[in-house]
Design a protein around this motif. Structure first.
Motif, PDB file in Angstrom:
ATOM      1  N   ILE A  55      54.147  60.399  38.175  1.00 32.15           N
ATOM      2  CA  ILE A  55      54.350  60.655  36.758  1.00 32.15           C
ATOM      3  C   ILE A  55      55.468  61.686  36.612  1.00 32.15           C
ATOM      4  O   ILE A  55      55.421  62.750  37.231  1.00 32.15           O
ATOM      5  CB  ILE A  55      53.061  61.203  36.108  1.00 32.15           C
ATOM      6  N   SER A  56      56.473  61.372  35.808  1.00 32.06           N
ATOM      7  CA  SER A  56      57.567  62.324  35.622  1.00 32.06           C
ATOM      8  C   SER A  56      57.411  63.128  34.334  1.00 32.06           C
ATOM      9  O   SER A  56      58.119  64.104  34.135  1.00 32.06           O
ATOM     10  CB  SER A  56      58.919  61.613  35.641  1.00 32.06           C
ATOM     11  N   GLY A  57      56.491  62.733  33.464  1.00 33.83           N
ATOM     12  CA  GLY A  57      56.273  63.494  32.247  1.00 33.83           C
ATOM     13  C   GLY A  57      55.434  62.760  31.233  1.00 33.83           C
ATOM     14  O   GLY A  57      55.038  61.614  31.436  1.00 33.83           O
ATOM     15  N   VAL A  58      55.166  63.445  30.149  1.00 32.34           N
ATOM     16  CA  VAL A  58      54.440  62.861  29.026  1.00 32.34           C
ATOM     17  C   VAL A  58      55.484  62.438  27.997  1.00 32.34           C
ATOM     18  O   VAL A  58      56.225  63.263  27.483  1.00 32.34           O
ATOM     19  CB  VAL A  58      53.452  63.878  28.414  1.00 32.34           C
ATOM     20  N   LYS A  59      55.548  61.156  27.749  1.00 29.89           N
ATOM     21  CA  LYS A  59      56.561  60.630  26.831  1.00 29.89           C
ATOM     22  C   LYS A  59      56.116  60.764  25.378  1.00 29.89           C
ATOM     23  O   LYS A  59      56.913  61.043  24.494  1.00 29.89           O
ATOM     24  CB  LYS A  59      56.846  59.166  27.173  1.00 29.89           C
ATOM     25  N   GLN A  60      54.832  60.554  25.139  1.00 33.50           N
ATOM     26  CA  GLN A  60      54.313  60.568  23.770  1.00 33.50           C
ATOM     27  C   GLN A  60      52.823  60.835  23.823  1.00 33.50           C
ATOM     28  O   GLN A  60      52.129  60.333  24.704  1.00 33.50           O
ATOM     29  CB  GLN A  60      54.590  59.210  23.143  1.00 33.50           C
ATOM     30  N   VAL A  61      52.325  61.627  22.897  1.00 35.12           N
ATOM     31  CA  VAL A  61      50.880  61.837  22.768  1.00 35.12           C
ATOM     32  C   VAL A  61      50.551  62.118  21.316  1.00 35.12           C
ATOM     33  O   VAL A  61      51.323  62.755  20.607  1.00 35.12           O
ATOM     34  CB  VAL A  61      50.364  62.975  23.693  1.00 35.12           C
ATOM     35  N   LYS A  62      49.427  61.587  20.876  1.00 39.48           N
ATOM     36  CA  LYS A  62      48.960  61.848  19.522  1.00 39.48           C
ATOM     37  C   LYS A  62      47.465  62.125  19.597  1.00 39.48           C
ATOM     38  O   LYS A  62      46.706  61.346  20.164  1.00 39.48           O
ATOM     39  CB  LYS A  62      49.233  60.667  18.603  1.00 39.48           C
ATOM     40  N   PHE A  63      47.066  63.254  19.022  1.00 34.30           N
ATOM     41  CA  PHE A  63      45.651  63.606  18.945  1.00 34.30           C
ATOM     42  C   PHE A  63      45.148  63.205  17.570  1.00 34.30           C
ATOM     43  O   PHE A  63      45.708  63.599  16.544  1.00 34.30           O
ATOM     44  CB  PHE A  63      45.463  65.111  19.194  1.00 34.30           C
ATOM     45  N   HIS A  64      44.087  62.399  17.550  1.00 37.95           N
ATOM     46  CA  HIS A  64      43.586  61.834  16.305  1.00 37.95           C
ATOM     47  C   HIS A  64      42.371  62.568  15.759  1.00 37.95           C
ATOM     48  O   HIS A  64      42.251  62.762  14.555  1.00 37.95           O
ATOM     49  CB  HIS A  64      43.232  60.351  16.494  1.00 37.95           C
ATOM     50  N   THR A  65      41.445  62.914  16.643  1.00 28.70           N
ATOM     51  CA  THR A  65      40.173  63.509  16.253  1.00 28.70           C
ATOM     52  C   THR A  65      39.784  64.554  17.281  1.00 28.70           C
ATOM     53  O   THR A  65      39.940  64.314  18.491  1.00 28.70           O
ATOM     54  CB  THR A  65      39.063  62.426  16.210  1.00 28.70           C
ATOM     55  N   PRO A  66      39.260  65.700  16.866  1.00 28.30           N
ATOM     56  CA  PRO A  66      38.833  66.703  17.845  1.00 28.30           C
ATOM     57  C   PRO A  66      37.639  66.219  18.677  1.00 28.30           C
ATOM     58  O   PRO A  66      36.798  65.462  18.191  1.00 28.30           O
ATOM     59  CB  PRO A  66      38.418  67.897  16.984  1.00 28.30           C
ATOM     60  N   LEU A  67      37.602  66.674  19.909  1.00 27.79           N
ATOM     61  CA  LEU A  67      36.474  66.424  20.799  1.00 27.79           C
ATOM     62  C   LEU A  67      35.677  67.717  20.890  1.00 27.79           C
ATOM     63  O   LEU A  67      36.244  68.787  21.079  1.00 27.79           O
ATOM     64  CB  LEU A  67      36.974  66.008  22.188  1.00 27.79           C
ATOM     65  N   LYS A  68      34.367  67.617  20.762  1.00 27.03           N
ATOM     66  CA  LYS A  68      33.488  68.776  20.842  1.00 27.03           C
ATOM     67  C   LYS A  68      33.002  68.958  22.283  1.00 27.03           C
ATOM     68  O   LYS A  68      32.860  67.982  23.021  1.00 27.03           O
ATOM     69  CB  LYS A  68      32.270  68.588  19.931  1.00 27.03           C
ATOM     70  N   PRO A  69      32.734  70.196  22.679  1.00 26.55           N
ATOM     71  CA  PRO A  69      32.161  70.421  24.010  1.00 26.55           C
ATOM     72  C   PRO A  69      30.868  69.627  24.177  1.00 26.55           C
ATOM     73  O   PRO A  69      30.089  69.495  23.235  1.00 26.55           O
ATOM     74  CB  PRO A  69      31.874  71.929  24.023  1.00 26.55           C
ATOM     75  N   GLY A  70      30.669  69.077  25.367  1.00 19.63           N
ATOM     76  CA  GLY A  70      29.462  68.312  25.655  1.00 19.63           C
ATOM     77  C   GLY A  70      29.538  66.842  25.286  1.00 19.63           C
ATOM     78  O   GLY A  70      28.697  66.054  25.713  1.00 19.63           O
TER      79      GLY A  70
END
Length: 109
Positions: A55-70
């Motif tokens: 892997i040479s890098g992260v080309k694109q990322v989108k966070f849609h919804t938070p993840l809760k611990p557990g």
């Protein structure tokens, strides 16, 4: 349309994980309403993918919804026609994040 024979179909199994509520990365993120930092999830994605590809890098990322611990999450991967690897993170049926990782070269190991 030319087929690039150097490209290999990668098979990366889905990965299941959870972030415990006492994880050090959760301190201050956010008191009273903790969520798993996106960088922690992205780091896990890159770590898993790096075991199967360069892997040479992260080309694109989108966070849609938070993840809760557990909360148990699933990371899945799929290949593309280009030098990228798609990933998605789900909690149950909810999309948490998705994006593309840039692959380094077509022929390695």
């Amino acid at each position: 349309h030319r087929v690039d024979r150097r490209q290999r179909q990668m098979c990366i199994r889905d990965s299941i994980g959870t972030v415990p509520s006492n994880h050090a990365a959760l301190a201050g993120h956010f008191p009273g309403n903790p969520i798993v930092p996106g960088l922690l999830l992205l780091s896990e994605v890159v770590s898993i993918a790096s075991a199967h590809a360069h892997i040479s890098g992260v080309k694109q990322v989108k966070f849609h919804t938070p993840l809760k611990p557990g909360q148990e999450y699933v990371i899945s991967f799929s290949t593309t026609a280009t030098q990228t690897l798609k990933f998605a993170i789900h909690y149950e049926q909810t999309l948490i994040a998705n994006g593309l990782l840039q692959l380094q070269g077509a022929e390695h190991g």
